[in-house]
Design a protein around this motif. Structure first.
Motif, PDB file in Angstrom:
ATOM      1  N   ARG A  16      60.612  85.386  39.245  1.00 30.48           N
ATOM      2  CA  ARG A  16      60.361  84.999  38.070  1.00 30.48           C
ATOM      3  C   ARG A  16      60.948  83.455  37.701  1.00 30.48           C
ATOM      4  NH1 ARG A  16      57.975  87.839  33.841  1.00 30.48           N
ATOM      5  NH2 ARG A  16      57.757  90.215  34.569  1.00 30.48           N
ATOM      6  N   GLN A  17      62.112  83.193  38.715  1.00 31.21           N
ATOM      7  CA  GLN A  17      62.618  81.837  38.681  1.00 31.21           C
ATOM      8  C   GLN A  17      61.690  80.996  39.261  1.00 31.21           C
ATOM      9  OE1 GLN A  17      66.831  81.606  39.138  1.00 31.21           O
ATOM     10  NE2 GLN A  17      66.843  79.528  39.299  1.00 31.21           N
ATOM     11  N   HIS A  18      60.839  81.345  40.075  1.00 31.99           N
ATOM     12  CA  HIS A  18      60.172  80.667  41.124  1.00 31.99           C
ATOM     13  C   HIS A  18      58.678  80.716  41.019  1.00 31.99           C
ATOM     14  CE1 HIS A  18      63.537  79.205  43.518  1.00 31.99           C
ATOM     15  NE2 HIS A  18      63.963  80.446  43.068  1.00 31.99           N
ATOM     16  N   HIS A  19      57.945  81.676  40.397  1.00 33.91           N
ATOM     17  CA  HIS A  19      56.729  82.087  40.384  1.00 33.91           C
ATOM     18  C   HIS A  19      56.225  82.553  38.949  1.00 33.91           C
ATOM     19  CE1 HIS A  19      56.706  81.466  44.507  1.00 33.91           C
ATOM     20  NE2 HIS A  19      57.836  82.221  44.663  1.00 33.91           N
ATOM     21  N   ASP A  20      54.999  82.465  38.533  1.00 32.61           N
ATOM     22  CA  ASP A  20      54.434  82.950  37.702  1.00 32.61           C
ATOM     23  C   ASP A  20      54.255  84.518  37.864  1.00 32.61           C
ATOM     24  OD1 ASP A  20      52.525  84.347  35.965  1.00 32.61           O
ATOM     25  OD2 ASP A  20      51.173  82.563  35.696  1.00 32.61           O
ATOM     26  N   ALA A  21      55.047  85.249  37.504  1.00 34.78           N
ATOM     27  CA  ALA A  21      55.109  86.878  37.843  1.00 34.78           C
ATOM     28  C   ALA A  21      53.741  87.522  37.775  1.00 34.78           C
ATOM     29  CB  ALA A  21      56.252  87.424  36.878  1.00 34.78           C
ATOM     30  N   ASN A  22      52.640  87.029  37.055  1.00 34.99           N
ATOM     31  CA  ASN A  22      51.387  87.736  36.969  1.00 34.99           C
ATOM     32  C   ASN A  22      50.352  87.080  37.566  1.00 34.99           C
ATOM     33  OD1 ASN A  22      52.501  89.580  34.989  1.00 34.99           O
ATOM     34  ND2 ASN A  22      52.788  88.244  33.576  1.00 34.99           N
ATOM     35  N   ALA A  23      50.536  86.138  38.334  1.00 37.61           N
ATOM     36  CA  ALA A  23      49.608  85.288  39.149  1.00 37.61           C
ATOM     37  C   ALA A  23      49.628  85.796  40.672  1.00 37.61           C
ATOM     38  CB  ALA A  23      49.792  83.844  39.148  1.00 37.61           C
ATOM     39  N   VAL A  24      48.599  86.038  41.193  1.00 35.91           N
ATOM     40  CA  VAL A  24      48.475  86.378  42.700  1.00 35.91           C
ATOM     41  C   VAL A  24      47.501  85.536  43.380  1.00 35.91           C
ATOM     42  CG1 VAL A  24      47.633  88.227  43.987  1.00 35.91           C
ATOM     43  CG2 VAL A  24      49.005  88.760  42.043  1.00 35.91           C
ATOM     44  N   GLN A  25      47.639  85.153  44.269  1.00 35.11           N
ATOM     45  CA  GLN A  25      46.989  84.336  45.218  1.00 35.11           C
ATOM     46  C   GLN A  25      46.043  85.224  46.175  1.00 35.11           C
ATOM     47  OE1 GLN A  25      47.380  83.566  48.675  1.00 35.11           O
ATOM     48  NE2 GLN A  25      45.797  82.160  48.769  1.00 35.11           N
ATOM     49  N   LEU A  26      44.789  84.811  46.286  1.00 33.92           N
ATOM     50  CA  LEU A  26      43.717  85.420  46.913  1.00 33.92           C
ATOM     51  C   LEU A  26      43.342  84.665  48.195  1.00 33.92           C
ATOM     52  CD1 LEU A  26      41.461  86.488  43.928  1.00 33.92           C
ATOM     53  CD2 LEU A  26      43.503  87.612  44.893  1.00 33.92           C
ATOM     54  N   SER A  27      43.384  85.518  49.539  1.00 36.34           N
ATOM     55  CA  SER A  27      43.049  84.921  50.673  1.00 36.34           C
ATOM     56  C   SER A  27      42.164  85.707  51.322  1.00 36.34           C
ATOM     57  CB  SER A  27      44.224  84.903  51.746  1.00 36.34           C
ATOM     58  OG  SER A  27      45.147  83.901  51.371  1.00 36.34           O
ATOM     59  N   THR A  28      41.000  85.219  51.889  1.00 33.05           N
ATOM     60  CA  THR A  28      40.058  85.896  52.435  1.00 33.05           C
ATOM     61  C   THR A  28      40.058  85.936  53.942  1.00 33.05           C
ATOM     62  OG1 THR A  28      38.401  86.111  50.574  1.00 33.05           O
ATOM     63  CG2 THR A  28      37.507  86.605  52.612  1.00 33.05           C
ATOM     64  N   LEU A  29      40.036  86.810  54.751  1.00 34.13           N
ATOM     65  CA  LEU A  29      39.817  86.964  56.006  1.00 34.13           C
ATOM     66  C   LEU A  29      38.754  87.021  56.894  1.00 34.13           C
ATOM     67  CD1 LEU A  29      42.754  89.431  57.134  1.00 34.13           C
ATOM     68  CD2 LEU A  29      42.548  87.093  57.897  1.00 34.13           C
ATOM     69  N   ILE A  30      38.371  86.638  57.976  1.00 29.64           N
ATOM     70  CA  ILE A  30      37.095  86.645  58.638  1.00 29.64           C
ATOM     71  C   ILE A  30      37.878  86.771  60.107  1.00 29.64           C
ATOM     72  CG2 ILE A  30      36.748  84.108  59.183  1.00 29.64           C
ATOM     73  CD1 ILE A  30      33.744  85.046  59.033  1.00 29.64           C
ATOM     74  N   SER A  31      37.022  87.687  61.045  1.00 31.22           N
ATOM     75  CA  SER A  31      37.204  87.669  62.363  1.00 31.22           C
ATOM     76  C   SER A  31      36.244  86.869  62.861  1.00 31.22           C
ATOM     77  CB  SER A  31      37.371  89.075  62.877  1.00 31.22           C
ATOM     78  OG  SER A  31      37.521  89.102  64.234  1.00 31.22           O
ATOM     79  N   VAL A  32      36.532  85.550  63.561  1.00 30.87           N
ATOM     80  CA  VAL A  32      35.463  84.623  64.065  1.00 30.87           C
ATOM     81  C   VAL A  32      35.308  85.187  65.659  1.00 30.87           C
ATOM     82  CG1 VAL A  32      35.970  82.993  62.554  1.00 30.87           C
ATOM     83  CG2 VAL A  32      37.349  83.045  64.929  1.00 30.87           C
ATOM     84  N   LYS A  33      36.063  86.005  66.255  1.00 33.07           N
ATOM     85  CA  LYS A  33      35.933  86.280  67.422  1.00 33.07           C
ATOM     86  C   LYS A  33      36.667  88.095  67.689  1.00 33.07           C
ATOM     87  CE  LYS A  33      36.713  87.007  71.986  1.00 33.07           C
ATOM     88  NZ  LYS A  33      37.574  88.301  72.424  1.00 33.07           N
ATOM     89  N   THR A  34      35.944  88.692  67.961  1.00 30.75           N
ATOM     90  CA  THR A  34      36.572  90.173  67.817  1.00 30.75           C
ATOM     91  C   THR A  34      36.732  90.882  69.152  1.00 30.75           C
ATOM     92  OG1 THR A  34      35.421  90.267  65.540  1.00 30.75           O
ATOM     93  CG2 THR A  34      36.142  92.224  66.407  1.00 30.75           C
ATOM     94  N   GLY A  35      37.769  91.745  69.276  1.00 33.85           N
ATOM     95  CA  GLY A  35      37.828  92.416  70.321  1.00 33.85           C
ATOM     96  C   GLY A  35      38.091  91.932  71.634  1.00 33.85           C
ATOM     97  N   GLY A  36      38.367  92.762  72.717  1.00 32.73           N
ATOM     98  CA  GLY A  36      38.363  92.176  73.917  1.00 32.73           C
ATOM     99  C   GLY A  36      39.804  91.391  74.480  1.00 32.73           C
ATOM    100  N   CYS A  37      40.770  91.571  73.741  1.00 27.65           N
ATOM    101  CA  CYS A  37      41.973  90.746  73.799  1.00 27.65           C
ATOM    102  C   CYS A  37      42.709  91.303  74.957  1.00 27.65           C
ATOM    103  CB  CYS A  37      42.521  90.808  72.428  1.00 27.65           C
ATOM    104  SG  CYS A  37      44.179  89.774  72.593  1.00 27.65           S
ATOM    105  N   PRO A  38      43.217  90.365  75.826  1.00 25.85           N
ATOM    106  CA  PRO A  38      43.896  90.908  77.013  1.00 25.85           C
ATOM    107  C   PRO A  38      45.636  91.438  76.752  1.00 25.85           C
ATOM    108  CG  PRO A  38      44.124  88.408  76.921  1.00 25.85           C
ATOM    109  CD  PRO A  38      42.984  89.040  75.665  1.00 25.85           C
ATOM    110  N   GLU A  39      46.063  91.169  75.458  1.00 24.71           N
ATOM    111  CA  GLU A  39      47.248  91.472  74.973  1.00 24.71           C
ATOM    112  C   GLU A  39      47.611  92.941  74.779  1.00 24.71           C
ATOM    113  OE1 GLU A  39      49.906  88.366  74.654  1.00 24.71           O
ATOM    114  OE2 GLU A  39      48.297  88.450  76.087  1.00 24.71           O
ATOM    115  N   ASP A  40      48.777  93.562  74.629  1.00 27.32           N
ATOM    116  CA  ASP A  40      48.847  95.000  74.494  1.00 27.32           C
ATOM    117  C   ASP A  40      49.555  95.471  73.347  1.00 27.32           C
ATOM    118  OD1 ASP A  40      51.574  94.222  75.031  1.00 27.32           O
ATOM    119  OD2 ASP A  40      51.892  95.710  76.682  1.00 27.32           O
TER     120      ASP A  40
END
Ligand code: SAM
Ligand code: DTB
Ligand code: SF4
Length: 332
Positions: A51-75
């Motif tokens: 409450r010292q730093h933010h409006d306690a009732n306000a929430v920021q909205l982000s939308t995600l999109i996968s621009v390239k899906t699957g097949g990743c070489p990592e583990d």
């Protein structure tokens, strides 16, 4: 940016205070001390800071999109997009510019203020950066904040993205250094810190958080928060993901975490990074409204909005609208 203070902000009582004023360091044991507090004391502390730093009732909205899906070489042991695990994710080549722009415009119309583009890469190649540059500038031109999460960056790539209008780069530390090797072996902690330094160096804002519920101890959760809070400056955006258990990944079948431990982690993030946007990220689909409400009470003030994360489900927008109504929350 104004100088960040570690935690003496909103100091409710000496024993609850964080790092001393002016100090940027948070020890793991101090954060563990927060996580070990009686639940009501922890939430009270987090609320005071929030409450010292933010409006306690306000929430920021982000939308995600996968621009390239699957097949990743990592583990990464949690990830349905790693090529080496048999999951039901279908590989998909890079989306076209038109598809991305149309989705971004629709998410803006739904109320999102930030659009985050993710790709299942170890890191982008130059031709990938060229395409991302087009996407970022087109999304930015819609009047949205832009974010991308593309893996490890090579020298010069962050600058190219920044010049295209990229506001945030998401790159998570995922977990504490001592637990990291249990989850990922194809890149190390230093690699992640190096990419974060490149993002900062290019003048972008940092989105960096982790995943909770991977079988880590409370001590390891404190270790993750310490790593994040001790980044100098700490990230502007801190996604706290709850592991989404996906069949076929090594972490599928991990013992369920007590939801209150997740809430405690959110509170520790809020207290140690007072000015950050703390995002209640993956895992909301599986979370009852009551647990989400506790996360907002603990200082979360951002969510992923839209019925899909990258490959897994996120709550339908109608469910989120009704949750916001019930809690009296409004979007930023
Ligand atoms: N491939 C890039 C990378 O890993 O750097 C960017 C995309 S990656 C999917 C972005 C983040 O999503 C990961 O760092 C991890 O924190 C999160 N994530 C992936 N799978 C998840 C899961 N099953 N549950 C929760 N978070 C997950
Ligand atoms: C983050 O911290 N969480 C998001 C975003 N950054 C890219 C990703 C969550 C992915 C959950 C699993 C999936 O949908 O594939
Ligand atoms: Fe690849 Fe990113 Fe998934 Fe790891 S988290 S396997 S790097 S897509």
């Amino acid at each position: 940016m104004e100088k960040q203070s570690g935690g003496a902000v909103g100091k409710p009582a000496g024993k609850l205070a964080g790092a001393s004023a002016g100090s940027l360091r948070w020890s793991v044991s101090r954060i563990e001390g927060l996580l070990n507090l009686p639940f009501s004391d922890l939430i009270h502390h987090a609320q005071l800071v929030h409450r010292q730093h933010h409006d306690a009732n306000a929430v920021q909205l982000s939308t995600l999109i996968s621009v390239k899906t699957g097949g990743c070489p990592e583990d990464c042991g949690y990830c349905p997009q790693a090529a080496r695990y048999r999951t039901n994710v279908e590989n998909q080549d890079m989306l076209s510019l038109d598809e991305v722009v149309a989705t971004a415009a629709a998410s803006k119309a739904q109320g999102a203020s930030r659009f985050c583009m993710g790709a299942a890469w170890r890191g982008p190649k130059q031709r990938d950066i060229d395409k991302m540059v087009e996407m970022v500038s087109a999304v930015k031109a819609l009047g949205l904040e832009t974010c991308a999460t593309l893996g490890m960056l090579k020298p010069g790539q962050a600058e190219q993205l920044r010049r295209a209008g990229l506001d945030y780069y998401n790159h998570n530390l995922d977990t504490a250094p001592e637990f990291y090797g249990e989850i990922i072996t194809t890149r190390n902690y230093r690699d992640r810190l190096d990419t974060l330094e490149k993002v900062r160096g290019a003048g972008m804002q940092v989105c960096c958080g982790g995943i909770v519920g991977m079988g880590e101890s409370r001590h390891a959760r404190a270790g993750l928060i310490a790593q994040l809070a001790n980044l100098d400056p700490y990230p502007e955006s801190v996604p706290i993901n709850h592991l989404v258990q996906v069949e076929g990944t090594p972490l599928h079948g991990t013992a369920a975490l007590d939801p209150l431990e997740f809430v405690r982690t959110v509170a520790a993030a809020r207290i140690t990074m007072p000015q950050a946007m703390v995002r209640l990220s993956a895992g909301r689909q599986e979370m009852p409204d009551t647990v989400q409400a506790l996360c907002f009470l603990a200082g979360a003030n951002s969510i992923f909005y839209g019925d899909k994360l990258l490959t897994t489900d996120n709550p339908e927008t109608e469910r989120d609208k009704s949750l916001f109504d019930k809690l009296g929350l409004h979007s930023m």
